[in-house]
Write a protein that holds these residues in place. Sequence first.
Motif, mmCIF file in Angstrom:
data_model
loop_
_atom_site.group_PDB
_atom_site.id
_atom_site.type_symbol
_atom_site.label_atom_id
_atom_site.label_comp_id
_atom_site.label_asym_id
_atom_site.label_seq_id
_atom_site.Cartn_x
_atom_site.Cartn_y
_atom_site.Cartn_z
ATOM 1 N N ALA A 50 -3.198 13.126 -4.871
ATOM 2 C CA ALA A 50 -2.547 11.821 -4.707
ATOM 3 C C ALA A 50 -3.441 10.851 -3.935
ATOM 4 C CB ALA A 50 -1.205 11.990 -4.000
ATOM 5 N N MET A 51 -4.109 11.346 -2.899
ATOM 6 C CA MET A 51 -5.049 10.500 -2.143
ATOM 7 C C MET A 51 -6.180 10.031 -3.059
ATOM 8 S SD MET A 51 -5.545 12.674 1.336
ATOM 9 C CE MET A 51 -4.230 13.028 2.474
ATOM 10 N N TYR A 52 -6.713 10.967 -3.822
ATOM 11 C CA TYR A 52 -7.811 10.658 -4.738
ATOM 12 C C TYR A 52 -7.384 9.609 -5.769
ATOM 13 C CZ TYR A 52 -11.394 11.320 -8.301
ATOM 14 O OH TYR A 52 -12.392 11.117 -9.223
ATOM 15 N N LEU A 53 -6.215 9.810 -6.359
ATOM 16 C CA LEU A 53 -5.728 8.856 -7.351
ATOM 17 C C LEU A 53 -5.503 7.469 -6.743
ATOM 18 C CD1 LEU A 53 -3.176 11.047 -9.335
ATOM 19 C CD2 LEU A 53 -5.411 10.236 -10.122
ATOM 20 N N SER A 54 -5.008 7.435 -5.520
ATOM 21 C CA SER A 54 -4.802 6.151 -4.849
ATOM 22 C C SER A 54 -6.140 5.447 -4.630
ATOM 23 C CB SER A 54 -4.115 6.356 -3.495
ATOM 24 O OG SER A 54 -2.841 6.927 -3.666
ATOM 25 N N HIS A 55 -7.122 6.214 -4.213
ATOM 26 C CA HIS A 55 -8.444 5.646 -3.920
ATOM 27 C C HIS A 55 -9.173 5.245 -5.203
ATOM 28 C CE1 HIS A 55 -12.301 4.956 -2.076
ATOM 29 N NE2 HIS A 55 -12.852 5.995 -2.688
ATOM 30 N N VAL A 56 -9.288 6.168 -6.144
ATOM 31 C CA VAL A 56 -10.078 5.928 -7.350
ATOM 32 C C VAL A 56 -9.276 5.166 -8.408
ATOM 33 C CG1 VAL A 56 -11.302 7.071 -9.240
ATOM 34 C CG2 VAL A 56 -11.530 7.925 -6.916
ATOM 35 N N GLY A 57 -8.069 5.617 -8.662
ATOM 36 C CA GLY A 57 -7.270 5.009 -9.720
ATOM 37 C C GLY A 57 -6.752 3.624 -9.388
ATOM 38 N N LEU A 58 -6.399 3.415 -8.119
ATOM 39 C CA LEU A 58 -5.848 2.118 -7.717
ATOM 40 C C LEU A 58 -6.851 1.264 -6.954
ATOM 41 C CD1 LEU A 58 -2.273 3.220 -6.598
ATOM 42 C CD2 LEU A 58 -2.980 2.217 -8.789
ATOM 43 N N SER A 99 -3.849 4.792 6.094
ATOM 44 C CA SER A 99 -2.805 4.056 6.801
ATOM 45 C C SER A 99 -1.450 4.237 6.116
ATOM 46 C CB SER A 99 -3.171 2.573 6.862
ATOM 47 O OG SER A 99 -2.154 1.832 7.475
ATOM 48 N N ALA A 100 -1.444 4.171 4.794
ATOM 49 C CA ALA A 100 -0.188 4.309 4.043
ATOM 50 C C ALA A 100 0.414 5.701 4.192
ATOM 51 C CB ALA A 100 -0.417 3.995 2.566
ATOM 52 N N LEU A 101 -0.431 6.696 4.416
ATOM 53 C CA LEU A 101 0.036 8.077 4.557
ATOM 54 C C LEU A 101 0.122 8.530 6.012
ATOM 55 C CD1 LEU A 101 -1.943 9.788 1.656
ATOM 56 C CD2 LEU A 101 0.533 9.466 1.789
ATOM 57 N N ASP A 102 -0.171 7.637 6.937
ATOM 58 C CA ASP A 102 -0.210 7.983 8.363
ATOM 59 C C ASP A 102 -1.136 9.168 8.618
ATOM 60 O OD1 ASP A 102 1.463 5.954 9.307
ATOM 61 O OD2 ASP A 102 3.254 7.120 8.794
ATOM 62 N N ASP A 120 0.829 -1.209 0.000
ATOM 63 C CA ASP A 120 0.000 0.000 0.000
ATOM 64 C C ASP A 120 0.860 1.255 0.000
ATOM 65 O OD1 ASP A 120 -2.267 -1.544 -0.012
ATOM 66 O OD2 ASP A 120 -2.826 -1.128 2.074
ATOM 67 N N GLU A 121 1.914 1.262 0.804
ATOM 68 C CA GLU A 121 2.795 2.429 0.846
ATOM 69 C C GLU A 121 3.453 2.670 -0.509
ATOM 70 O OE1 GLU A 121 5.502 1.994 4.128
ATOM 71 O OE2 GLU A 121 3.893 2.109 5.602
ATOM 72 N N HIS A 122 3.870 1.589 -1.165
ATOM 73 C CA HIS A 122 4.479 1.732 -2.494
ATOM 74 C C HIS A 122 3.454 2.236 -3.507
ATOM 75 C CE1 HIS A 122 8.431 0.168 -1.582
ATOM 76 N NE2 HIS A 122 7.857 -0.830 -0.925
ATOM 77 N N SER A 123 2.238 1.733 -3.423
ATOM 78 C CA SER A 123 1.184 2.175 -4.345
ATOM 79 C C SER A 123 0.873 3.656 -4.163
ATOM 80 C CB SER A 123 -0.090 1.344 -4.123
ATOM 81 O OG SER A 123 0.139 -0.006 -4.445
ATOM 82 N N VAL A 124 0.756 4.081 -2.914
ATOM 83 C CA VAL A 124 0.469 5.502 -2.650
ATOM 84 C C VAL A 124 1.652 6.354 -3.086
ATOM 85 C CG1 VAL A 124 0.052 7.202 -0.831
ATOM 86 C CG2 VAL A 124 -1.231 5.057 -0.850
#
Length: 127
Positions: free
Chosen positions: A48-56, A65-68, A9-13
């Motif tokens: 970046a949060m949006y892309l992680s949520h929607v795109g990934l 969690s990945a961004l603390d 998850d951290e790598h993906s974010v």
Amino acid sequence: MNTKNRLQDEHSVRLAVGLTGYALQIPAEVILASSRRDHHIVRARQVAMYLSHVGLGMSLARVASALDRDRSTVAHGCHKIEDLRDDPGVDEWLDELEQTLKSAADIGQHQRDLSLSPRQLQSLQLT
């Protein structure tokens, strides 16, 4: 969540943060810094949060969690970016970023196809 999944998850974010930083000309370290509250940095972090949520397809909790960060912070950021999609130019830009992120993530998922032999790694001076 186990350590392997958290690292994934951290790598993906970080991939989403890197792409966002590249697109907006903001270093990824600046976007990730929790102390940076300048409007343009906050907006980049929200993208970046949006892309992680929607795109990934990551859950808000996993992104948080990945961004603390808190899940409600990620939800707020995603809602802000979703509201900006009413502008056709922003909508098109975000679509392009999503597609680029998905393509890059697909490459990461097929690491076996892209892995290098120890000799190739040595040739690249990575070992």
